[in-house]
Design a protein around this motif. Structure first.
Motif, PDB file in Angstrom:
ATOM      1  N   PHE A 185       0.852  -1.188   0.062  1.00  0.00           N
ATOM      2  CA  PHE A 185      -0.121  -0.015   0.015  1.00  0.00           C
ATOM      3  C   PHE A 185       0.878   1.271   0.114  1.00  0.00           C
ATOM      4  O   PHE A 185       0.402   2.343  -0.396  1.00  0.00           O
ATOM      5  CB  PHE A 185      -0.899  -0.174   1.176  1.00  0.00           C
ATOM      6  CG  PHE A 185      -1.952   1.038   1.145  1.00  0.00           C
ATOM      7  CD1 PHE A 185      -3.132   0.943   0.271  1.00  0.00           C
ATOM      8  CD2 PHE A 185      -1.720   2.153   1.911  1.00  0.00           C
ATOM      9  CE1 PHE A 185      -3.952   1.993   0.259  1.00  0.00           C
ATOM     10  CE2 PHE A 185      -3.004   3.084   1.925  1.00  0.00           C
ATOM     11  CZ  PHE A 185      -3.898   2.800   1.025  1.00  0.00           C
ATOM     12  N   SER A 186       2.168   1.307   0.489  1.00  0.00           N
ATOM     13  CA  SER A 186       2.951   2.353   0.387  1.00  0.00           C
ATOM     14  C   SER A 186       3.231   2.794  -0.870  1.00  0.00           C
ATOM     15  O   SER A 186       3.419   4.160  -1.033  1.00  0.00           O
ATOM     16  CB  SER A 186       4.225   2.088   1.258  1.00  0.00           C
ATOM     17  OG  SER A 186       4.918   0.755   0.307  1.00  0.00           O
ATOM     18  N   ARG A 233       1.107   2.875  -3.451  1.00  0.00           N
ATOM     19  CA  ARG A 233      -0.228   3.740  -3.669  1.00  0.00           C
ATOM     20  C   ARG A 233       0.083   5.206  -3.014  1.00  0.00           C
ATOM     21  O   ARG A 233      -0.065   6.224  -3.489  1.00  0.00           O
ATOM     22  CB  ARG A 233      -1.232   3.360  -3.175  1.00  0.00           C
ATOM     23  CG  ARG A 233      -1.746   1.774  -4.132  1.00  0.00           C
ATOM     24  CD  ARG A 233      -2.734   1.234  -3.332  1.00  0.00           C
ATOM     25  NE  ARG A 233      -3.188  -0.089  -4.096  1.00  0.00           N
ATOM     26  CZ  ARG A 233      -2.682  -1.125  -4.028  1.00  0.00           C
ATOM     27  NH1 ARG A 233      -1.492  -1.234  -3.206  1.00  0.00           N
ATOM     28  NH2 ARG A 233      -2.913  -2.345  -4.692  1.00  0.00           N
ATOM     29  N   GLU A 234       0.371   5.228  -1.505  1.00  0.00           N
ATOM     30  CA  GLU A 234       0.472   6.270  -0.890  1.00  0.00           C
ATOM     31  C   GLU A 234       1.384   7.188  -1.384  1.00  0.00           C
ATOM     32  O   GLU A 234       1.534   8.271  -1.363  1.00  0.00           O
ATOM     33  CB  GLU A 234       0.941   6.022   0.521  1.00  0.00           C
ATOM     34  CG  GLU A 234      -0.194   5.416   1.454  1.00  0.00           C
ATOM     35  CD  GLU A 234      -0.049   4.922   2.763  1.00  0.00           C
ATOM     36  OE1 GLU A 234       1.236   4.696   3.063  1.00  0.00           O
ATOM     37  OE2 GLU A 234      -0.874   4.789   3.551  1.00  0.00           O
ATOM     38  N   ALA A 235       2.637   6.634  -1.717  1.00  0.00           N
ATOM     39  CA  ALA A 235       3.663   7.419  -2.342  1.00  0.00           C
ATOM     40  C   ALA A 235       3.292   8.228  -3.797  1.00  0.00           C
ATOM     41  O   ALA A 235       3.560   9.453  -3.795  1.00  0.00           O
ATOM     42  CB  ALA A 235       5.076   6.700  -2.503  1.00  0.00           C
ATOM     43  N   ARG A 261      -5.765   8.901  -8.177  1.00  0.00           N
ATOM     44  CA  ARG A 261      -5.931   7.604  -7.701  1.00  0.00           C
ATOM     45  C   ARG A 261      -5.637   6.757  -9.059  1.00  0.00           C
ATOM     46  O   ARG A 261      -5.260   5.642  -8.882  1.00  0.00           O
ATOM     47  CB  ARG A 261      -7.409   7.680  -7.199  1.00  0.00           C
ATOM     48  CG  ARG A 261      -7.497   6.031  -6.489  1.00  0.00           C
ATOM     49  CD  ARG A 261      -8.750   5.897  -5.799  1.00  0.00           C
ATOM     50  NE  ARG A 261      -9.021   4.789  -5.037  1.00  0.00           N
ATOM     51  CZ  ARG A 261      -9.966   4.426  -4.255  1.00  0.00           C
ATOM     52  NH1 ARG A 261     -10.993   5.205  -4.190  1.00  0.00           N
ATOM     53  NH2 ARG A 261     -10.121   3.035  -3.827  1.00  0.00           N
ATOM     54  N   LEU A 266       0.349   9.016  -4.381  1.00  0.00           N
ATOM     55  CA  LEU A 266      -0.847  10.044  -4.144  1.00  0.00           C
ATOM     56  C   LEU A 266       0.109  11.283  -3.573  1.00  0.00           C
ATOM     57  O   LEU A 266      -0.496  12.418  -3.622  1.00  0.00           O
ATOM     58  CB  LEU A 266      -1.957   9.622  -3.286  1.00  0.00           C
ATOM     59  CG  LEU A 266      -2.654   8.353  -3.869  1.00  0.00           C
ATOM     60  CD1 LEU A 266      -3.491   7.730  -2.817  1.00  0.00           C
ATOM     61  CD2 LEU A 266      -3.518   8.820  -5.018  1.00  0.00           C
ATOM     62  N   SER A 267       0.884  10.934  -2.606  1.00  0.00           N
ATOM     63  CA  SER A 267       1.549  12.163  -1.914  1.00  0.00           C
ATOM     64  C   SER A 267       2.279  13.106  -2.821  1.00  0.00           C
ATOM     65  O   SER A 267       2.522  14.325  -2.468  1.00  0.00           O
ATOM     66  CB  SER A 267       2.613  11.546  -0.962  1.00  0.00           C
ATOM     67  OG  SER A 267       3.681  11.051  -1.658  1.00  0.00           O
TER      68      SER A 267
END
Length: 443
Positions: free
Chosen positions: A325-326, A328-330, A338, A332-333
């Motif tokens: 999931f990291s 995806r977070e990276a 999405r 998005l950040s």
């Protein structure tokens, strides 16, 4: 001052000794149990490998001979009085199609064996050494080059299935084998042809390119291979994009509610549904309702697409879920949307797993027989399909049909076709494993 509650030293030593003995006994029992479990596991593996070896040896021993074909070469006189007695081939080329080529063949066999061509009983037995397709072979020679009429040429014919089996056994035992359908006189004639050097053996290319035939020596898997290939192309074109798109939506974008949970449960259930149910669905909907021609490549591909979709969806979702999931977070950040995070970062990392699932799903589709039987793919098809609406068959169905034949020659062809199918399935599974190990990421 001495503690009166303390046990005597000898008693404590005996208790420690008894405890140590119990521990040693339990350890010994645990080690023995582990040894028994390991032994049982090795025995199970050995038993499984034994039965696998027996199956493999049985298939190879019965099928390897089908890759060799016996041929008989005879000098043939293309008598003009038989082929075109009225000299009409210039004005009517189709006259050559109606000629009595079996009579020409009978004369060639009689001359090679020193027989009387007028003796119909003797000639009927002698002609059984050569495939019944020999007359078609002579017609093709004349059609390709009508100038051969009136000449004598050496023409190579397929030996009949009994003669083929007898000659192959002769190569091992230095004599003609028995139990192949030849009587004693026919064995003598075949021995004469062998002595003349007219009988030879070569790689049976016809087995890989010919279509279905009622004669074992002329039967091949070419049309079945083409049908399987076309159906797999349809599966790849339809099932892969639909399955991947469905998995991406369910895994990355779909809200978590009862409706999506119901869809997921149904997809998992569909993966475990017997394949014959998909055949019933194809028969009812694609043929009965949509009007797709029965036995066509298209209906076979559509049914196999339905069969493969759950496998591809489940494999794709597992591959997407394996991406941390990291990632995806990276994405998005740093400002990615999405959809950009999924298609630019997650999907490329999940591609090896998706490709592996697609290959395994197609391998399952390649080996399926039951759903294809229900939609008419069991039809006798001798010609290659030219369009998706043409009748076709598949390699597993061809194996099924040959297994029900009573002629001895089809036994070898059935086993040989199984060998070809196993090679394709093994190759697809090896490719899937190699792709996964080559491209998978260690997180």
């Amino acid at each position: 001052m001495t503690d009166v509650t303390q046990a005597p030293v000898p008693q404590r030593q005996n208790e420690h000794k008894a405890t140590a003995e119990k521990r040693k006994k339990r350890l010994k029992q645990r080690l023995a149990a582990e040894l028994r479990f390991r032994t049982y596991g090795l025995m199970a593996i050995a038993l499984g490998l034994f039965f696998l070896a027996v199956l493999f040896v049985s298939i190879v021993s019965n099928g390897y001979s089908a890759f060799q074909q016996t041929t008989i070469t005879l000098p043939v006189t293309f008598t003009e009085a038989i082929i075109d007695p009225q000299d009409r081939r210039t004005d009517d080329p189709e006259a050559l199609l109606r000629s009595n080529y079996n009579s020409i063949l009978a004369n060639a066999v009689a001359e090679a064996l020193g027989l009387d061509p007028a003796n119909q009983t003797t000639m009927r037995h002698a002609m059984r050494l050569i495939s019944l397709n020999a007359g078609i072979r002579l017609r093709e020679v004349v059609q390709e080059d009508p100038s051969v009429i009136g000449k004598t040429l050496s023409v190579t014919f397929l030996a009949s299935a009994p003669a083929d089996a007898a000659f192959k056994s002769a190569g091992k035992e230095e004599r003609l084998g028995s139990g192949h359908g030849l009587n004693q006189t026919q064995e003598v004639w075949l021995s004469e042809l062998i002595a003349q050097g007219s009988v030879n053996q070569s790689f049976n290319i016809g087995f890989l390119v010919n279509g279905a035939s009622s004669r074992p020596e002329a039967a091949g898997i070419g049309v079945a291979l083409a049908g399987s290939f076309y159906m797999l192309v349809i599966v790849l074109v339809l099932a892969l994009p639909i399955g991947v798109a469905s998995a991406i939506y369910l895994e990355e974008f779909a809200p978590r509610n009862r409706f999506t949970d119901l869809i997921e449960v149904n997809i998992n259930n569909l993966a475990a549904v017997p394949s014959i149910v998909f055949g019933l669905l194809g028969l009812a909907f694609f043929i009965g309702y949509a009007g797709v021609p029965r036995s066509s490549v298209l209906v076979g591909g559509l049914v196999l697409t339905l069969l493969t979709l759950p496998t591809i969806i489940i494999a794709t979702r597992s591959a997407l879920d394996a991406v941390p999931f990291s990632v995806r977070e990276a994405a998005l950040s740093v400002g990615a949307s999405r959809m950009q995070a999924v298609f630019h970062h997650v999907l490329p990392l999940a591609t090896p797993g998706i490709v592996t699932g697609a290959i395994l799903g197609m391998a399952r589709a390649l080996g399926e027989t039951a759903p294809l039987l229900l939609i008419g793919m069991v039809a006798f098809v001798a010609d290659y399909p030219e369009s998706p609406l043409d009748a076709a068959t598949a390699l597993p169905v061809q194996i099924y049909m040959w297994a029900g034949e009573v002629q001895q020659g089809f036994i070898a062809r059935t086993s040989a076709a199984i060998m070809v199918l196993l090679v394709f399935l093994l190759s697809m599974n090896v490719i899937a494993v190699v792709l996964r190990r080559r491209f998978e990421k260690k997180w």
